[in-house]
Design an enzyme around this catalytic site. Structure first.
Site, PDB file in Angstrom:
ATOM      1  N   CYS A   1       0.830  -1.211   0.000  1.00 35.71           N
ATOM      2  CA  CYS A   1       0.000   0.000   0.000  1.00 35.71           C
ATOM      3  C   CYS A   1       0.858   1.250   0.000  1.00 35.71           C
ATOM      4  O   CYS A   1       2.049   1.206   0.321  1.00 35.71           O
ATOM      5  CB  CYS A   1      -0.827   0.059   1.292  1.00 35.71           C
ATOM      6  SG  CYS A   1      -2.069  -1.211   1.427  1.00 35.71           S
TER       7      CYS A   1
ATOM      8  N   CYS B   1      -3.078   4.768   2.793  1.00 37.80           N
ATOM      9  CA  CYS B   1      -4.180   3.837   2.512  1.00 37.80           C
ATOM     10  C   CYS B   1      -5.157   3.809   3.684  1.00 37.80           C
ATOM     11  O   CYS B   1      -4.764   3.881   4.843  1.00 37.80           O
ATOM     12  CB  CYS B   1      -3.626   2.435   2.262  1.00 37.80           C
ATOM     13  SG  CYS B   1      -4.931   1.264   1.854  1.00 37.80           S
TER      14      CYS B   1
ATOM     15  N   CYS C   1      -2.432  -3.230  -3.440  1.00 36.37           N
ATOM     16  CA  CYS C   1      -3.703  -3.129  -2.717  1.00 36.37           C
ATOM     17  C   CYS C   1      -4.791  -2.627  -3.672  1.00 36.37           C
ATOM     18  O   CYS C   1      -4.547  -1.729  -4.491  1.00 36.37           O
ATOM     19  CB  CYS C   1      -3.524  -2.161  -1.561  1.00 36.37           C
ATOM     20  SG  CYS C   1      -5.025  -1.591  -0.804  1.00 36.37           S
TER      21      CYS C   1
ATOM     22  N   CYS D   1      -5.949   1.337  -2.222  1.00 33.00           N
ATOM     23  CA  CYS D   1      -5.182   2.569  -2.450  1.00 33.00           C
ATOM     24  C   CYS D   1      -4.465   2.550  -3.804  1.00 33.00           C
ATOM     25  O   CYS D   1      -3.873   3.552  -4.196  1.00 33.00           O
ATOM     26  CB  CYS D   1      -4.192   2.807  -1.317  1.00 33.00           C
ATOM     27  SG  CYS D   1      -2.913   1.556  -1.197  1.00 33.00           S
TER      28      CYS D   1
END
Ligand SMILES: [Zn+2]
Length: 357
Positions: A46, A50, A77, A80
């Protein structure tokens, strides 16, 4: 996964991320943090801002680049989207303000739009644009900025050029009866005393309000110098005042030996500079250039902490009303060329030569 994690450890080390600092930034979901983090238990990596659940410290790996995170076997991810180009929260906020011109938008609302705290929005805004969201909105509503943006100019230039109507702020609490804008619009209602003297750099005409020196121009003849004052303040009441000759001497002292007699309350002479907050900052930066030295416009912009504002800095220099004392002659082109000078490039050359001596 095990070997990947070992690799990850090596990579993170190699790229010298300070894990303590990174962890703090992660906890704060710092939108400006540059690194990536991966969570060993989920296999996902991330950006630090995030919104997903906060991982446990012992499961977190830090990476300086998304390639490094991928190479270590982590997946991006879905929330994000760390592989997508980073969206600038400032753009989001700016777009939102521009869509809501009809009403003042509170900081808390901007925070919700950007997914940041109101404090962070305020800080990012000032850092990125040099002004607060409130000032930006005022300028937008004043319409000038909108027109500038429509013309396709850069946002940074446009907001500085729009003048921010907020110059009032610089004058809040002062005894000044006239706004800088009115002063700029010909000096209506203002009384300005003036005096012209012959100097090594041509005729110098100084103009002063009761607050201090507001005008200093150079010309080939006394008439020419005086005419520039009348042209700048066509609506002011001008009165010849030979007792102001000390202002000419004080200005010349800056060129001769670098002494600054206009440096503040405790000094002999006062300055009556009026302009937008941005112009005043540029003029202040000019006054900080020592005698014998020069700067380029971009250096000046950097020194002011606004490296993207070079063009706006150049324009503020060009609008300087107090030559010599606000030494716009100490700004030259990036190539070392003298570029222009409102009072004649030859005079600029002479002054710089005198200052280097
Ligand atoms: Zn994420």
């Amino acid at each position: 996964m095990k070997t990947n994690l070992q690799f990850a450890r090596a990579t993170a080390k190699a790229e010298t991320i300070d894990p303590e600092r990174a962890w703090k930034q992660l906890l704060a979901r710092d939108p400006e943090a540059e690194f990536f983090y991966a969570v060993a238990t989920t296999g996902v990596f991330c950006r630090p801002n995030c919104k997903s659940r906060q991982p446990r410290r012992e499961n977190v790996w830090f990476f300086a680049s998304l390639q490094a995170a991928q190479a270590a076997g982590f997946r991006a991810c879905m929330r994000c989207k760390p592989c997508a180009p980073r969206s600038n929260p400032l753009d989001k906020v700016r777009g939102y303000l521009e869509k809501n011109l009809d009403r003042p938008v509170p900081l808390a609302e901007l925070g919700r739009v950007a997914g940041l705290s109101p404090f962070t929005v305020q800080r990012l805004f000032k850092k990125g644009l040099g002004v607060s969201p409130l000032q930006y909105q005022r300028a937008l509503r004043a319409g000038r900025l909108r027109n500038k943006l429509k013309d396709g100019g850069s946002v940074t230039d446009a907001i500085y050029e729009a003048g921010f109507g907020s110059s009032s702020r610089a004058y809040e609490g002062s005894a000044l009866g006239m706004t800088p804008a009115r002063f700029a619009q010909g000096g209506k209602g203002e009384k300005i005393g003036w005096c012209a003297s012959s100097t090594p750099f041509g005729w110098m005409v100084v103009g002063a309000t009761e607050r201090g020196l507001c005008w200093l121009a150079l010309g080939g003849t006394a008439t020419e110098a005086e005419a520039s004052l009348r042209a700048e303040f066509p609506l002011a009441t001008l009165r010849r005042d030979p007792s102001l000759a000390h202002l000419v001497s004080a200005a010349l002292a800056g060129v001769r030996d670098g002494s600054d007699l206009f440096a503040g309350r405790d000094h002999a002479e006062a300055l009556d500079l009026r302009g937008t907050v941005f112009q005043l900052r540029v003029w202040q930066a000019l006054r900080a250039i020592p005698r014998g030295e020069t700067r380029t416009y971009s250096q000046l912009a950097r020194e002011m902490g606004q490296p993207n504002a070079t063009r706006a800095v150049a324009r503020a220099c060009a609008l300087n009303r107090v030559a010599v004392v606000v030494p716009c002659h100490r700004v030259i082109g990036a190539s070392g060329s003298l570029t222009g000078y409102r009072w004649g490039v030859e005079r600029k050359r002479q002054m710089l030569e005198a200052e280097r001596a």
